[in-house]
Design an enzyme around this catalytic site. Structure first.
Site, PDB file in Angstrom:
ATOM      1  N   ARG A 175      88.595 111.886 -34.211  1.00 38.90           N
ATOM      2  CA  ARG A 175      89.062 110.883 -35.197  1.00 38.90           C
ATOM      3  C   ARG A 175      88.870 111.377 -36.632  1.00 38.90           C
ATOM      4  NH1 ARG A 175      90.656 109.899 -31.173  1.00 38.90           N
ATOM      5  NH2 ARG A 175      90.396 108.062 -29.853  1.00 38.90           N
ATOM      6  N   SER A 225      89.601  99.598 -31.474  1.00 35.25           N
ATOM      7  CA  SER A 225      88.142  99.693 -31.360  1.00 35.25           C
ATOM      8  C   SER A 225      87.569  99.867 -32.761  1.00 35.25           C
ATOM      9  CB  SER A 225      87.754 100.924 -30.532  1.00 35.25           C
ATOM     10  OG  SER A 225      88.209 100.758 -29.221  1.00 35.25           O
ATOM     11  N   GLU A 244      85.356 103.518 -36.929  1.00 31.03           N
ATOM     12  CA  GLU A 244      86.598 104.293 -36.769  1.00 31.03           C
ATOM     13  C   GLU A 244      87.655 103.719 -37.721  1.00 31.03           C
ATOM     14  OE1 GLU A 244      87.882 104.810 -32.692  1.00 31.03           O
ATOM     15  OE2 GLU A 244      89.980 104.782 -33.290  1.00 31.03           O
TER      16      GLU A 244
HETATM   17  C1  LIG Z   1      95.631  97.122 -30.489  1.00 32.90           C
HETATM   18  C2  LIG Z   1      95.221  98.441 -31.075  1.00 32.90           C
HETATM   19  C3  LIG Z   1      94.914  99.503 -30.248  1.00 32.90           C
HETATM   20  C4  LIG Z   1      94.550 100.751 -30.787  1.00 32.90           C
HETATM   21  N1  LIG Z   1      94.268 101.783 -29.942  1.00 32.90           N
HETATM   22  C5  LIG Z   1      93.934 102.996 -30.462  1.00 32.90           C
HETATM   23  C6  LIG Z   1      93.654 104.103 -29.603  1.00 32.90           C
HETATM   24  O1  LIG Z   1      93.706 104.009 -28.377  1.00 32.90           O
HETATM   25  N2  LIG Z   1      93.346 105.293 -30.178  1.00 32.90           N
HETATM   26  C7  LIG Z   1      93.304 105.444 -31.531  1.00 32.90           C
HETATM   27  O2  LIG Z   1      93.034 106.582 -31.998  1.00 32.90           O
HETATM   28  N3  LIG Z   1      93.555 104.429 -32.359  1.00 32.90           N
HETATM   29  C8  LIG Z   1      93.871 103.207 -31.865  1.00 32.90           C
HETATM   30  N4  LIG Z   1      94.117 102.157 -32.705  1.00 32.90           N
HETATM   31  C9  LIG Z   1      93.971 102.330 -34.165  1.00 32.90           C
HETATM   32  C10 LIG Z   1      95.286 102.683 -34.901  1.00 32.90           C
HETATM   33  O3  LIG Z   1      96.397 102.190 -34.219  1.00 32.90           O
HETATM   34  C11 LIG Z   1      95.439 104.178 -35.109  1.00 32.90           C
HETATM   35  O4  LIG Z   1      94.353 104.673 -35.839  1.00 32.90           O
HETATM   36  C12 LIG Z   1      96.743 104.510 -35.857  1.00 32.90           C
HETATM   37  O5  LIG Z   1      96.978 105.886 -35.748  1.00 32.90           O
HETATM   38  C13 LIG Z   1      96.723 104.101 -37.331  1.00 32.90           C
HETATM   39  O6  LIG Z   1      98.027 104.290 -37.862  1.00 32.90           O
HETATM   40  P1  LIG Z   1      98.596 103.349 -39.010  1.00 32.90           P
HETATM   41  O7  LIG Z   1      99.939 103.841 -39.376  1.00 32.90           O
HETATM   42  O8  LIG Z   1      98.508 101.932 -38.610  1.00 32.90           O
HETATM   43  O9  LIG Z   1      97.555 103.645 -40.160  1.00 32.90           O
HETATM   44  P2  LIG Z   1      96.983 102.602 -41.236  1.00 32.90           P
HETATM   45  O10 LIG Z   1      96.069 101.657 -40.540  1.00 32.90           O
HETATM   46  O11 LIG Z   1      98.080 102.027 -42.032  1.00 32.90           O
HETATM   47  O12 LIG Z   1      96.106 103.574 -42.144  1.00 32.90           O
HETATM   48  C14 LIG Z   1      94.952 104.185 -41.611  1.00 32.90           C
HETATM   49  C15 LIG Z   1      94.494 105.290 -42.584  1.00 32.90           C
HETATM   50  O13 LIG Z   1      95.481 106.328 -42.583  1.00 32.90           O
HETATM   51  C16 LIG Z   1      95.877 106.633 -43.919  1.00 32.90           C
HETATM   52  N5  LIG Z   1      97.289 106.988 -43.860  1.00 32.90           N
HETATM   53  C17 LIG Z   1      98.284 106.318 -43.225  1.00 32.90           C
HETATM   54  N6  LIG Z   1      99.459 106.978 -43.370  1.00 32.90           N
HETATM   55  C18 LIG Z   1      99.198 108.081 -44.109  1.00 32.90           C
HETATM   56  C19 LIG Z   1     100.004 109.168 -44.603  1.00 32.90           C
HETATM   57  N7  LIG Z   1     101.316 109.239 -44.367  1.00 32.90           N
HETATM   58  N8  LIG Z   1      99.390 110.126 -45.330  1.00 32.90           N
HETATM   59  C20 LIG Z   1      98.061 110.091 -45.578  1.00 32.90           C
HETATM   60  N9  LIG Z   1      97.256 109.077 -45.145  1.00 32.90           N
HETATM   61  C21 LIG Z   1      97.818 108.093 -44.413  1.00 32.90           C
HETATM   62  C22 LIG Z   1      95.635 105.331 -44.697  1.00 32.90           C
HETATM   63  O14 LIG Z   1      95.441 105.584 -46.058  1.00 32.90           O
HETATM   64  C23 LIG Z   1      94.377 104.805 -44.026  1.00 32.90           C
HETATM   65  O15 LIG Z   1      93.221 105.393 -44.598  1.00 32.90           O
HETATM   66  C24 LIG Z   1      94.479 100.906 -32.186  1.00 32.90           C
HETATM   67  C25 LIG Z   1      94.784  99.829 -33.020  1.00 32.90           C
HETATM   68  C26 LIG Z   1      95.140  98.604 -32.484  1.00 32.90           C
HETATM   69  C27 LIG Z   1      95.487  97.455 -33.395  1.00 32.90           C
END
Ligand SMILES: Cc1cc2nc3c(=O)[nH]c(=O)nc-3n(C[C@H](O)[C@H](O)[C@H](O)COP(=O)(O)OP(=O)(O)OC[C@H]3O[C@@H](n4cnc5c(N)ncnc54)[C@H](O)[C@@H]3O)c2cc1C
Length: 324
Positions: free
Chosen positions: A174, A224, A314
């Site tokens: 992560r 999580s 995380e």
């Molecule tokens: C129901 C559910 C289940 C999940 N299951 C998992 C799982 O199994 N495994 C897992 O790893 N995660 C899981 N997650 C967490 C999440 O979905 C992941 O971490 C996902 O990759 C985050 O992507 P996002 O676009 O929503 O990022 P955001 O939440 O919008 O941003 C997260 C971080 O990434 C940065 N960021 C986003 N885009 C960029 C970019 N283009 N350039 C630079 N920085 C950027 C943001 O500044 C922020 O700090 C889960 C979440 C939920 C709600």
């Protein structure tokens, strides 16, 4: 041309509630908010923030965020720059390029449809490819970085693009270099191998079902909350106390530790810890970032007292102090 004229086409919103765009449905207002669909828009949005002397924050789908109730005094830029392209290298390898605002699920579906293996276990992780690369998202022993060759980024200082190889990205559990350098992820390139379609579809189906049970539709959560702990980083005296079944894919689950200190099913001020998973903090509808944070902090302390282990979130905390 002055920046205010150049950015006239972008729809900047004032005092935009970030609870609208986080899967947790919590978060106060962003001073300014804009959605970008092209790289040109993104650069203009950044230039606008610079001209207004306010910080900016790039987000994807908001699925890994805990934003304070006070919000942020920044321009929040929601990245919806999307698109996928592929081409055959000497068969049977295929390369896939993906824009960072593409939904991770679209990439997973694309790979499966094209019979390309290596991403199917990431199915149903909400979020964008950019967010996934930033946090090296993973599930069931697979991570986004496993088959990633390179990332194109925007250097936030020079506003020019640069290439990072997989090695340059310093991926860890992560973790990636982008958590430190704050470069903006524009595009990721993967090299995937031809897979066994039936096997991939089976895996995808099984995982979808497991996820459906863990995260029922409509659940308000950021996934999580705490990171698991890499077992080999733990001192022997702690490791000896842990039953082997609590270690999954080389990690001691944070859920197992939280369960031991009675977290399951606890509920305070609209934030509930799932009855079936101690690392899943859910907004029941009336929860606030403050209530979420305090509950998470209380359980961080309980785990520390009982096991001597400091849990790390995380989820990205926005405008909130570190938990420890
Ligand atoms: C129901 C559910 C289940 C999940 N299951 C998992 C799982 O199994 N495994 C897992 O790893 N995660 C899981 N997650 C967490 C999440 O979905 C992941 O971490 C996902 O990759 C985050 O992507 P996002 O676009 O929503 O990022 P955001 O939440 O919008 O941003 C997260 C971080 O990434 C940065 N960021 C986003 N885009 C960029 C970019 N283009 N350039 C630079 N920085 C950027 C943001 O500044 C922020 O700090 C889960 C979440 C939920 C709600």
């Amino acid at each position: 041309m002055p920046i205010w004229q150049k950015t006239i086409m972008l729809n900047f919103k004032d005092s935009y509630s970030l609870s609208n765009i986080t899967t947790l449905q919590i978060g106060g207002p962003a001073k300014k908010f804009v959605t970008v669909k092209t790289e040109k828009d993104l650069i203009e949005a950044i230039e606008y923030a610079v001209s207004q002397k306010i910080p900016y924050l790039i987000i994807g789908a908001g699925s890994n965020l805990l934003v304070s109730d006070e919000g942020v005094n920044s321009l929040v830029i929601k990245n919806e720059i999307s698109g996928i392209s592929t081409w055959e290298e000497p068969k049977p390898i295929s390369q896939v390029s993906v824009k960072s605002g593409t939904k991770l699920q679209d990439l997973v579906d694309y790979a499966i449809i094209h019979n390309l293996a290596g991403l199917q276990k990431l199915t149903k992780i909400p979020g964008t490819v950019g967010g996934a690369v930033y946090g090296n998202a993973g599930a069931y022993g697979q991570t986004i970085s496993d088959h990633l060759i390179s990332v194109t980024v925007l250097n936030p200082h020079s506003l020019t693009t640069e290439q990072f190889s997989n090695k340059d990205c310093n991926f860890g559990y992560r973790n990636s270099i982008f958590k430190k350098n704050k470069y903006i992820i524009l595009e990721a390139k993967f090299q995937l191998e031809k897979g066994d379609l039936e096997k991939m579809q089976m895996e995808e189906k099984e995982i979808t079902w497991k996820r459906f049970v863990k995260y029922p539709p409509g659940i308000k959560c950021p996934g999580s909350f705490f990171k698991n702990i890499i077992a080999e980083t733990l001192p022997k005296e702690i490791l000896d106390k842990i039953p082997p079944e609590k270690i999954v894919y080389g990690k001691l689950t944070a859920g197992a530790l939280l369960e031991e200190v009675g977290a399951k099913g606890q509920s305070v001020d609209g934030i509930k810890i799932a009855d079936y998973h101690a690392n899943l903090f859910i907004n029941s509808g009336t929860g606030t970032a403050k209530a979420f944070y305090n509950l998470a902090k209380a359980y961080t302390q309980k785990v520390k007292e009982k096991f001597g282990i400091t849990l790390e979130p995380e989820v990205q905390l926005i405008n909130l102090p570190p938990l420890r």
